[in-house]
Design an enzyme around this catalytic site. Sequence first.
Site, PDB file in Angstrom:
ATOM      1  N   TYR A  80      18.339  16.682  -7.739  1.00 15.02           N
ATOM      2  CA  TYR A  80      18.980  17.637  -6.850  1.00 15.02           C
ATOM      3  C   TYR A  80      17.946  18.384  -6.001  1.00 15.02           C
ATOM      4  CZ  TYR A  80      23.363  16.996  -9.443  1.00 15.02           C
ATOM      5  OH  TYR A  80      24.501  16.471  -9.991  1.00 15.02           O
ATOM      6  N   LYS A 106      17.474  15.785 -12.140  1.00 11.61           N
ATOM      7  CA  LYS A 106      18.520  14.841 -11.721  1.00 11.61           C
ATOM      8  C   LYS A 106      18.366  14.455 -10.255  1.00 11.61           C
ATOM      9  CE  LYS A 106      22.025  16.509 -15.004  1.00 11.61           C
ATOM     10  NZ  LYS A 106      23.402  17.059 -15.153  1.00 11.61           N
ATOM     11  N   PHE A 135      12.104  30.717  12.090  1.00 19.23           N
ATOM     12  CA  PHE A 135      11.457  31.420  13.201  1.00 19.23           C
ATOM     13  C   PHE A 135      11.410  30.441  14.382  1.00 19.23           C
ATOM     14  CE2 PHE A 135       9.823  33.630   9.474  1.00 19.23           C
ATOM     15  CZ  PHE A 135       9.912  34.964   9.858  1.00 19.23           C
ATOM     16  N   TYR A 173       2.465  36.690  -0.709  1.00 24.02           N
ATOM     17  CA  TYR A 173       2.630  37.067  -2.115  1.00 24.02           C
ATOM     18  C   TYR A 173       1.293  36.942  -2.829  1.00 24.02           C
ATOM     19  CZ  TYR A 173       7.595  36.362  -1.041  1.00 24.02           C
ATOM     20  OH  TYR A 173       8.842  36.438  -0.474  1.00 24.02           O
ATOM     21  N   ILE A 199      10.237  29.164   3.661  1.00 21.77           N
ATOM     22  CA  ILE A 199      11.037  28.996   2.448  1.00 21.77           C
ATOM     23  C   ILE A 199      10.691  30.149   1.503  1.00 21.77           C
ATOM     24  CG2 ILE A 199      11.482  27.531   0.446  1.00 21.77           C
ATOM     25  CD1 ILE A 199      10.830  25.127   2.177  1.00 21.77           C
ATOM     26  N   CYS A 232      13.479  28.770  -3.984  1.00 19.26           N
ATOM     27  CA  CYS A 232      13.985  27.407  -4.190  1.00 19.26           C
ATOM     28  C   CYS A 232      14.195  27.223  -5.691  1.00 19.26           C
ATOM     29  CB  CYS A 232      12.996  26.374  -3.653  1.00 19.26           C
ATOM     30  SG  CYS A 232      13.501  24.666  -3.945  1.00 19.26           S
TER      31      CYS A 232
END
Length: 810
Positions: A558, A556, A536, A613, A544, A547
Site C-alpha cells: 500500500y 502489503k 508549492f 525538523y 511531504i 506518510c
Amino acid sequence: MSGGPAITLKSQPIDGNNGNSGNAAAQQQQTANNAAAAASSSSSSQASSGTVPPAQEGTRQSSLQRIQLRKQKVFNLPEAQKLAKLSMYSACQFEGCRCTGWKTPQENRHRDVESSYCPEPTEECRNASCRHPLRSHISHLTEISRSSMDELLGAIIDMENLFMSMQRVEDEDTKKVYLYLFRLLRQCVLTRQQAVIRGPLGDPPFESPCITKAVLSLVFYKYNHLNPTELQTMTEVAKTFLNFLNHYNFESPSARRGDPTLTHEDASTYKINYTRWLVFCHVPAFCNSLRQFETSLVFGRTLLRTVFQYMSQQLKKKCISERDRFPEDKRSIITQMPKFLEALRAELLKDDSPIWDSTYRPPNSFVVQQRKRHQEVAPPATISSAGAAAPSGSKRSSVGEPAHKRVKKEVAERVTSENQDDLPIEVVMRAMKSVAESKTSNKSEILFPINVSRDENVKAEEQKRAIEFHVVGNSLTKPVDKQTILWLLGLQLVFAYQLPEMPREYISQLVFDTKHKTLALIKENQPIGGICFRPFPTQGFTEIVFCAVTMAEQVKGYGTHLMNHLKDYSIQRGIKHLLTFADCDAIGYFKKQGFSKDIKLARPVYAGYIKEYDSATLMHCELHPSIVNTQFIAVIRNQSEILKELIAQRHNEVQKVRTGLTCFKEGLPSIPVESIPGLREIGWKPQMRPVRASRPLEESTDPEKLATQFASVLQSVRQHTAAWPFLRPVTAAEVPDYYDHIKYPMDLKTMGERLKKGYYQTRRLFMADMARIFSNCRFYNSPETEYYRCANSLERYFQTKMRELGLWDK
C-alpha cells in the site's frame, strides 16, 4: 547578496591566513594590467548592462586575445621563472609555517618574473611570519609535469584577472560573485585540484527543455509547412537568435530593480539565474580554468521570459545596424527576424505551448533532414551581441574536457554504435506473444498466484474498488462535506498512532490546514493510510509532511502504491520534484520510492518554504513527466518477462551438442578462436582491440624521489576538506570501544611519521596504509554518517593524486 542570495560570502580579507594572495596579485598588477584590465573593464560593463557600446564590443574581443597571448607567453617561460610565478601562490612547505605565497624581497618587489627577473632559490620571502627561502615554496612542485604546471599557471592568470575585475566592477552583486570565484581558484591553486563549482546554484542544465531545443522545436511547430528554401531560412534565423543569446550581456539584478514588469518573485528568480550565468557562462569566457557552458543549452523558459522583451529590441536594432555587413543571399534572415521574434514571444506567454514541453520532439524525419541540410549548406552568418558577424555553427571551445579525451569518447561511441545490433521485430513479437500465451494458460492459478508482486495485488484491489484513493483537504472558502471531515479525522488518528514522536496538536494543525492536502487510502470506507503534503506550484516542488499506513495493513504494497499515486498527481499539475525530511526509520522506505539524499534543487528554491525538523534527513525525488508511476512497475516486469523469453528462445536455438576438438591430438599447439565449431552461430564476433601504447615506468627506483612523491601526496590529502577525521589517531577517551573493533588502526599523522623514518620503500606499503584508513572508517561507521562519506571522498581524491604521479595502476 541581498534578497535570497545564491552565493553567501562573509566580509573578510581575500585570503583568510595572511593576505598573501592579494599581495601576490598586487605584485603582478603591472603585468596583468594589459590583459586583465581590459578584460575586467569589459566584463564589468557587460555584467552591469545589456547594452554594450561599439567601442567596448571590440575591446572585449581584443582583451580576450591579449589574455590568451599572455598565457602563451607565460607557458613559454623557462622552468625556473615558471616556478617563481607559482611560488607566489604556493604554501610554504616548511613545517609549522602558515605562509600561503612567496613574496618578492623588498629590493626586487618592482621586478616582474614574467619578463626577465628570475629569483634565486635562496632568496627569502618578504613575509615577516615566513622568511623562508624560495625553495621552501616550490619543493613540492619540481616533480609535476609540464602540462600540470601550465594548468596551474593558467589558473593563476585567471585568478589575477578576476582580482583586477573585482577591483573595477561597481555592481555589488557581481563583485561578490567575482570574489567567490577568486577564492575558488585560489584554493584550487593551493591544493592543485581541478576547479569544480558546487553549492546552492545547482548543476547545469538548470531547466528542461533548454532554449536551444525549444527554439528548434518552434521552427518545426510553426514553419514545417513552408517549402524547403523558406524552412532553411527560418532555421538560420533561429540559429542567429541563439548565437545572439549566447553572446548577450545580461543586466545585473540591481539595474533591473526599477523594472515595473518584474514581480518580487521574478526578481528573486532572475537574481539566481543571473548569478548562474556569471559563474557558468560569462566569467569562464575569459577564465578558461572554469568550465564554460552555452547560455542557450543550460537555461530555459524562466530566464528567457525575464529578458526577452529588452533583448529582442536589442536584436532588432542590431539587425538594422548590421544589415550592410550581411551578404545579399543572407539578408532574408534580417527580414524574417521580427516575424520569428513575435512567434517566439507568443509561445513564451502561452502556458500550454508544446515547444516548452520536455516530451515534445519533432519527427525523426525532420531532424535527419535538418542535419543533412546543415552538412550540405554552408553555415549562415550570424550576429553576436559583441557586434561581430560569425558563422552560426561556430562554438566556443569547451574547456571542460581535454581534446584527447573527446577523441577517445567519440571513437568509443562510434564503436559501440557499430556493435549494437537490434533484434528483428519478428523475434521480439514472437517473445511477446509467448509471454501473453503463458499468462493465459496460467489462469487456473489466479486464485493462488505464484510469485506475484505486492503491487499487482494492490492494483487488483483498486480495480475491484476494494480500496480507493482520494485527495482530500479542508477549505475556508467553500463547504466541506461530512465524508471528507470524517476521513480527515481518521487520517489524523492514523498519523498520530503511527508517528508517536510527533505532537498530536501539530498533526491536527497540518491535516486540517487549508494549504495542505492529504492523499487518503480508503478501505471499507475507513482511511487506513495516507500522505499529507503541501504543494508549492510556484517553486515547482511538493513537500511531504506525513506518510503512514496502519500497522495491520503494512507490508502489503500500500505504501508504494500511495507514493506512486502522489507522483502521478504531482506530474498532472506540473510539479516535478518531491521533498521531505525523513527520520532514521523512514529513510529506507523513501529510498525504495526513488528518493535520494543528493538534493538536485538549488537551495534558494526551497529554503524558507519547506518545514525543517531536527534529527531528520532532507531527501529529494525528481519526477519524469513521461512516466506513469502507477503503471511503471508492471511495465518493467513485463519487459523483464519478455527479456527472459528472448534469452530462452536464443538458448533453444544454440542448444546443440557438438563433437569435441580432435586437432590437439593430431599435434596442433593452438587454433584460431573463430574456428571453434558453433561459436559464430551463437553470435560471437571477433573484437578488434586497440593496440595499447607502452606505459612508462610508474615507480621510481630512487628512494628519495619516491619519498618526495609520497610527501607531496600526503600533504595534498591532509589539506583536503574531507581529511579532518583522519588527521590524528583515534583515542580511547573519545571513542571507548574503537579498539575493540579496529585491531590495526592508521591515520595521516602516523603515516607522516613513518614517511620521515623511511618506512615506505615501495608504493604498495604507502597505498596499503592509506587504504587501511578508509577501510577502518567504513568498518566502524555506518554508511549514513559523515565519517563514512568523508572516507569515500578522500579515497577518490587520493587515487586521483596517485594517478597524476603515475603511481596507480588499478
